[in-house]
Motif scaffolding. Structure first.
Motif, PDB file in Angstrom:
ATOM      1  N   TYR A 145      21.958  -6.377 -12.535  1.00  0.00           N
ATOM      2  CA  TYR A 145      22.193  -4.960 -12.308  1.00  0.00           C
ATOM      3  C   TYR A 145      20.889  -4.197 -12.397  1.00  0.00           C
ATOM      4  CZ  TYR A 145      21.486  -3.548 -17.190  1.00  0.00           C
ATOM      5  OH  TYR A 145      20.931  -3.273 -18.412  1.00  0.00           O
ATOM      6  N   ILE A 146      20.880  -2.993 -11.814  1.00  0.00           N
ATOM      7  CA  ILE A 146      19.738  -2.077 -11.921  1.00  0.00           C
ATOM      8  C   ILE A 146      20.279  -0.686 -12.249  1.00  0.00           C
ATOM      9  CG2 ILE A 146      17.845  -0.940 -10.696  1.00  0.00           C
ATOM     10  CD1 ILE A 146      17.477  -3.421  -9.035  1.00  0.00           C
ATOM     11  N   MET A 147      19.690  -0.056 -13.247  1.00  0.00           N
ATOM     12  CA  MET A 147      20.083   1.307 -13.593  1.00  0.00           C
ATOM     13  C   MET A 147      19.534   2.277 -12.550  1.00  0.00           C
ATOM     14  SD  MET A 147      21.905   2.803 -15.899  1.00  0.00           S
ATOM     15  CE  MET A 147      21.930   1.600 -17.236  1.00  0.00           C
ATOM     16  N   LEU A 148      20.230   3.351 -12.335  1.00  0.00           N
ATOM     17  CA  LEU A 148      19.819   4.367 -11.356  1.00  0.00           C
ATOM     18  C   LEU A 148      18.370   4.789 -11.569  1.00  0.00           C
ATOM     19  CD1 LEU A 148      20.618   6.465  -9.123  1.00  0.00           C
ATOM     20  CD2 LEU A 148      21.135   8.029 -11.017  1.00  0.00           C
ATOM     21  N   ARG A 149      17.607   4.798 -10.464  1.00  0.00           N
ATOM     22  CA  ARG A 149      16.217   5.272 -10.491  1.00  0.00           C
ATOM     23  C   ARG A 149      16.101   6.490  -9.585  1.00  0.00           C
ATOM     24  NH1 ARG A 149      12.380   0.811  -8.602  1.00  0.00           N
ATOM     25  NH2 ARG A 149      14.077   0.143  -7.242  1.00  0.00           N
ATOM     26  N   LEU A 150      15.348   7.491 -10.009  1.00  0.00           N
ATOM     27  CA  LEU A 150      15.226   8.729  -9.245  1.00  0.00           C
ATOM     28  C   LEU A 150      13.754   9.108  -9.050  1.00  0.00           C
ATOM     29  CD1 LEU A 150      18.045  10.835 -10.984  1.00  0.00           C
ATOM     30  CD2 LEU A 150      18.189   9.582  -8.812  1.00  0.00           C
ATOM     31  N   PRO A 151      13.002   8.300  -8.316  1.00  0.00           N
ATOM     32  CA  PRO A 151      11.584   8.626  -8.111  1.00  0.00           C
ATOM     33  C   PRO A 151      11.386   9.777  -7.137  1.00  0.00           C
ATOM     34  CG  PRO A 151      12.178   6.704  -6.823  1.00  0.00           C
ATOM     35  CD  PRO A 151      13.376   7.037  -7.668  1.00  0.00           C
ATOM     36  N   HIS A 152      10.380  10.592  -7.394  1.00  0.00           N
ATOM     37  CA  HIS A 152       9.925  11.647  -6.476  1.00  0.00           C
ATOM     38  C   HIS A 152      11.097  12.481  -5.938  1.00  0.00           C
ATOM     39  CE1 HIS A 152       5.971   9.935  -6.793  1.00  0.00           C
ATOM     40  NE2 HIS A 152       6.391   8.768  -6.335  1.00  0.00           N
ATOM     41  N   GLU A 153      11.241  12.534  -4.615  1.00  0.00           N
ATOM     42  CA  GLU A 153      12.238  13.429  -4.011  1.00  0.00           C
ATOM     43  C   GLU A 153      13.684  12.991  -4.233  1.00  0.00           C
ATOM     44  OE1 GLU A 153       8.442  13.612  -1.536  1.00  0.00           O
ATOM     45  OE2 GLU A 153       9.699  12.013  -2.365  1.00  0.00           O
ATOM     46  N   VAL A 154      13.892  11.763  -4.687  1.00  0.00           N
ATOM     47  CA  VAL A 154      15.263  11.304  -4.909  1.00  0.00           C
ATOM     48  C   VAL A 154      15.936  12.107  -6.022  1.00  0.00           C
ATOM     49  CG1 VAL A 154      16.742   9.313  -5.367  1.00  0.00           C
ATOM     50  CG2 VAL A 154      14.574   8.998  -4.174  1.00  0.00           C
ATOM     51  N   ALA A 155      15.167  12.571  -7.002  1.00  0.00           N
ATOM     52  CA  ALA A 155      15.740  13.318  -8.130  1.00  0.00           C
ATOM     53  C   ALA A 155      16.458  14.592  -7.680  1.00  0.00           C
ATOM     54  CB  ALA A 155      14.655  13.632  -9.163  1.00  0.00           C
ATOM     55  N   PRO A 156      15.806  15.497  -6.938  1.00  0.00           N
ATOM     56  CA  PRO A 156      16.531  16.691  -6.496  1.00  0.00           C
ATOM     57  C   PRO A 156      17.628  16.384  -5.483  1.00  0.00           C
ATOM     58  CG  PRO A 156      14.309  16.665  -5.576  1.00  0.00           C
ATOM     59  CD  PRO A 156      14.357  15.592  -6.620  1.00  0.00           C
ATOM     60  N   LEU A 157      17.439  15.367  -4.655  1.00  0.00           N
ATOM     61  CA  LEU A 157      18.492  14.999  -3.701  1.00  0.00           C
ATOM     62  C   LEU A 157      19.740  14.520  -4.433  1.00  0.00           C
ATOM     63  CD1 LEU A 157      16.378  13.097  -1.013  1.00  0.00           C
ATOM     64  CD2 LEU A 157      17.627  15.243  -0.673  1.00  0.00           C
ATOM     65  N   PHE A 158      19.547  13.696  -5.455  1.00  0.00           N
ATOM     66  CA  PHE A 158      20.697  13.185  -6.206  1.00  0.00           C
ATOM     67  C   PHE A 158      21.347  14.298  -7.021  1.00  0.00           C
ATOM     68  CE2 PHE A 158      22.733  11.104  -9.853  1.00  0.00           C
ATOM     69  CZ  PHE A 158      23.591  10.252  -9.178  1.00  0.00           C
ATOM     70  N   SER A 159      20.536  15.178  -7.585  1.00  0.00           N
ATOM     71  CA  SER A 159      21.080  16.310  -8.331  1.00  0.00           C
ATOM     72  C   SER A 159      21.932  17.187  -7.416  1.00  0.00           C
ATOM     73  CB  SER A 159      19.934  17.128  -8.938  1.00  0.00           C
ATOM     74  OG  SER A 159      20.433  18.284  -9.568  1.00  0.00           O
ATOM     75  N   ASP A 160      21.442  17.428  -6.217  1.00  0.00           N
ATOM     76  CA  ASP A 160      22.182  18.216  -5.233  1.00  0.00           C
ATOM     77  C   ASP A 160      23.519  17.543  -4.917  1.00  0.00           C
ATOM     78  OD1 ASP A 160      22.380  20.314  -3.182  1.00  0.00           O
ATOM     79  OD2 ASP A 160      22.125  18.665  -1.751  1.00  0.00           O
ATOM     80  N   TRP A 161      23.478  16.209  -4.728  1.00  0.00           N
ATOM     81  CA  TRP A 161      24.700  15.444  -4.432  1.00  0.00           C
ATOM     82  C   TRP A 161      25.706  15.564  -5.584  1.00  0.00           C
ATOM     83  CZ3 TRP A 161      27.005  11.275  -6.882  1.00  0.00           C
ATOM     84  CH2 TRP A 161      27.967  10.565  -6.143  1.00  0.00           C
ATOM     85  N   LEU A 162      25.207  15.460  -6.811  1.00  0.00           N
ATOM     86  CA  LEU A 162      26.095  15.585  -7.970  1.00  0.00           C
ATOM     87  C   LEU A 162      26.795  16.942  -8.004  1.00  0.00           C
ATOM     88  CD1 LEU A 162      24.089  14.035 -10.953  1.00  0.00           C
ATOM     89  CD2 LEU A 162      26.306  13.253 -10.088  1.00  0.00           C
ATOM     90  N   HIS A 163      26.015  18.008  -7.773  1.00  0.00           N
ATOM     91  CA  HIS A 163      26.608  19.343  -7.825  1.00  0.00           C
ATOM     92  C   HIS A 163      27.588  19.583  -6.682  1.00  0.00           C
ATOM     93  CE1 HIS A 163      23.246  20.211 -10.644  1.00  0.00           C
ATOM     94  NE2 HIS A 163      24.148  21.002 -11.185  1.00  0.00           N
ATOM     95  N   GLN A 164      27.402  18.882  -5.572  1.00  0.00           N
ATOM     96  CA  GLN A 164      28.339  18.998  -4.457  1.00  0.00           C
ATOM     97  C   GLN A 164      29.653  18.287  -4.752  1.00  0.00           C
ATOM     98  OE1 GLN A 164      26.264  17.316  -1.122  1.00  0.00           O
ATOM     99  NE2 GLN A 164      25.094  19.174  -0.688  1.00  0.00           N
ATOM    100  N   HIS A 165      29.550  17.053  -5.252  1.00  0.00           N
ATOM    101  CA  HIS A 165      30.740  16.201  -5.358  1.00  0.00           C
ATOM    102  C   HIS A 165      31.332  16.118  -6.767  1.00  0.00           C
ATOM    103  CE1 HIS A 165      30.250  14.748  -1.248  1.00  0.00           C
ATOM    104  NE2 HIS A 165      28.956  14.590  -1.495  1.00  0.00           N
ATOM    105  N   TYR A 166      30.522  16.346  -7.789  1.00  0.00           N
ATOM    106  CA  TYR A 166      31.009  16.266  -9.169  1.00  0.00           C
ATOM    107  C   TYR A 166      30.493  17.460  -9.977  1.00  0.00           C
ATOM    108  CZ  TYR A 166      32.227  11.442  -7.984  1.00  0.00           C
ATOM    109  OH  TYR A 166      32.765  10.325  -7.400  1.00  0.00           O
ATOM    110  N   ASN A 216      10.009  19.818  -7.148  1.00  0.00           N
ATOM    111  CA  ASN A 216       9.810  18.367  -7.118  1.00  0.00           C
ATOM    112  C   ASN A 216       9.105  17.942  -8.401  1.00  0.00           C
ATOM    113  OD1 ASN A 216       9.664  15.772  -6.325  1.00  0.00           O
ATOM    114  ND2 ASN A 216       7.868  16.046  -5.026  1.00  0.00           N
ATOM    115  N   ASN A 217       9.835  17.876  -9.482  1.00  0.00           N
ATOM    116  CA  ASN A 217       9.256  17.552 -10.780  1.00  0.00           C
ATOM    117  C   ASN A 217      10.251  16.695 -11.528  1.00  0.00           C
ATOM    118  OD1 ASN A 217       8.294  17.480 -13.380  1.00  0.00           O
ATOM    119  ND2 ASN A 217       7.636  19.617 -13.400  1.00  0.00           N
ATOM    120  N   SER A 218       9.887  15.454 -11.765  1.00  0.00           N
ATOM    121  CA  SER A 218      10.818  14.526 -12.399  1.00  0.00           C
ATOM    122  C   SER A 218      11.066  14.849 -13.864  1.00  0.00           C
ATOM    123  CB  SER A 218      10.282  13.088 -12.268  1.00  0.00           C
ATOM    124  OG  SER A 218       9.040  12.966 -12.915  1.00  0.00           O
TER     125      SER A 218
END
Length: 372
Positions: free
Chosen positions: A274-295, A7-9
């Motif tokens: 518009y708002i650019m993607l924000r990845l605070p705290h736990e959202v960063a690893p969750l989004f990274s995990d999602w990317l590796h799953q789907h893209y 958990n490190n941004s």
């Protein structure tokens, strides 16, 4: 069982030990919250057990009697000072949701728990009326459902949001709200009355017009085409509507930016931001995990571009930059967006203001002195 993540941004999120998305959910990962005392690691050999436990998670709703309902903030990045959130957690399951880390305060995971273990503030309407009637209350617009969507699926049965709108109308209290749900049309009768008094402003979030992307990015939300119809229906009822393209994600949906602006203009939206993607705290690893799953073919490329816009990190909370990012790519997105907005004349000047001048506390039943 929960997988432990770094958990490190400042770092790119690690891949989950199990790469199997759950249909209808934004994430299968129940990453530990940053306040968790105990972390349980899943051995790769226990993948079958982990899959069994997350194969068909049901939504649980806990009823809570809140102590207060109007929250106040002083952030210079958002256009409101007060907000009301009838729910904690959100069944829409948007994997990128900036509110996911708030579930850590409940000793729950910002991952799967956030979209399956929800909290409903059942006394929200009572508290709202009490706080509006407080002698020290001074009327100003209140944002409804900012942290999590006030029109998420459980609202259909609980109707807490509708109760709040009824109270706002009775007090002539201006409200702004944002949603990505068609359920808002259920309350069009109230919203139309509020619009006549300049008491309501609705923002519809439009992230993508690609339904295949919507299914994995925002699994339990309305399609982009349906949201356009919601905008049209609200505008035909005389209700002010703006659009928020959020979030803009490099190499995932940024190619749709101009198309979304054009489509929203066509159905009658009055302004767009518009708002650019924000990845605070736990959202960063969750989004990274999602990317590796789907893209998996572009995951690292997307993460690197995000870091380019965030000063070498996955997230930068600095006011003035957290909504738009910085650097060459962020500047390019900003230029593209404003060019399209000018083309379709969707600047904020077309929105009517919210009127606080007629706010009043209705007399309580039996209060004879209120007549004098």
């Amino acid at each position: 069982m929960s997988a432990s993540f770094t958990n490190n941004s400042d770092q790119k999120g690690e891949k989950s030990p199990f790469n199997h998305p759950i249909k209808g959910r934004g994430t299968a990962n129940n990453i530990a919250g940053r306040f968790a005392i105990t972390l349980v690691e899943v051995d790769e050999n226990d993948e079958a057990i982990a899959l069994l436990e997350t194969s068909s998670p049901k939504t649980e709703v806990r009823h809570e009697r809140a102590k207060s309902i109007i929250s106040r903030n002083s952030s210079p990045d958002i256009p409101f000072r007060m907000s009301v959130n009838p729910y904690k957690g959100c069944e829409h399951g948007c994997v990128y949701c900036f509110a996911r880390p708030t579930h850590a305060y409940l000793d729950l995971s910002p991952g799967l728990d956030f979209e399956t273990k929800l909290v409903a503030k059942t006394n929200a309407a009572f508290l709202f009326e009490e706080e509006l009637a407080h002698p020290k209350y001074r009327c100003e617009p209140i944002a409804l459902g900012i942290n999590t969507d006030a029109y998420q699926p459980i609202e259909k049965q609980l109707k807490i949001t509708r109760q709040l709108l009824e109270i706002a109308l009775a007090h002539n209290q201006p409200i702004s709200l944002i949603t990505k749900s068609t359920l808002i049309l259920r309350d069009i009768d109230l919203l139309a009355q509020m619009a006549e008094k300049k008491l309501i402003h609705v923002a519809i979030s439009v992230t993508t017009l690609n339904n295949d992307l919507k299914r994995i990015l925002e699994p339990r939300t309305a399609s982009g085409k349906t949201r356009l119809q919601v905008i049209k229906t609200l505008r035909e009822a005389g209700i002010p509507v703006s659009v928020l393209v959020a979030p803009v994600i490099p190499f995932i949906n940024d190619n749709e930016l101009e198309e979304i602006v054009a489509a929203c203009a066509e159905v009658g939206a009055q302004s767009i931001n518009y708002i650019m993607l924000r990845l605070p705290h736990e959202v960063a690893p969750l989004f990274s995990d999602w990317l590796h799953q789907h893209y998996p073919d572009r995951a690292e490329h997307v993460l690197q571009r995000i870091m380019d816009m965030r000063g070498g990190k996955l997230y930068n909370s600095q006011f003035g930059k957290r909504m738009t990012g910085e650097g060459i790519f962020a500047d390019l997105i900003n230029q593209r967006f404003h060019r399209a907005r000018r083309k379709y004349r969707l600047d904020d000047n077309r929105l009517s203001y919210l009127d606080c001048r007629h706010f009043a506390v209705p007399p309580k039943e039996g209060d004879q002195m209120a007549l004098f």
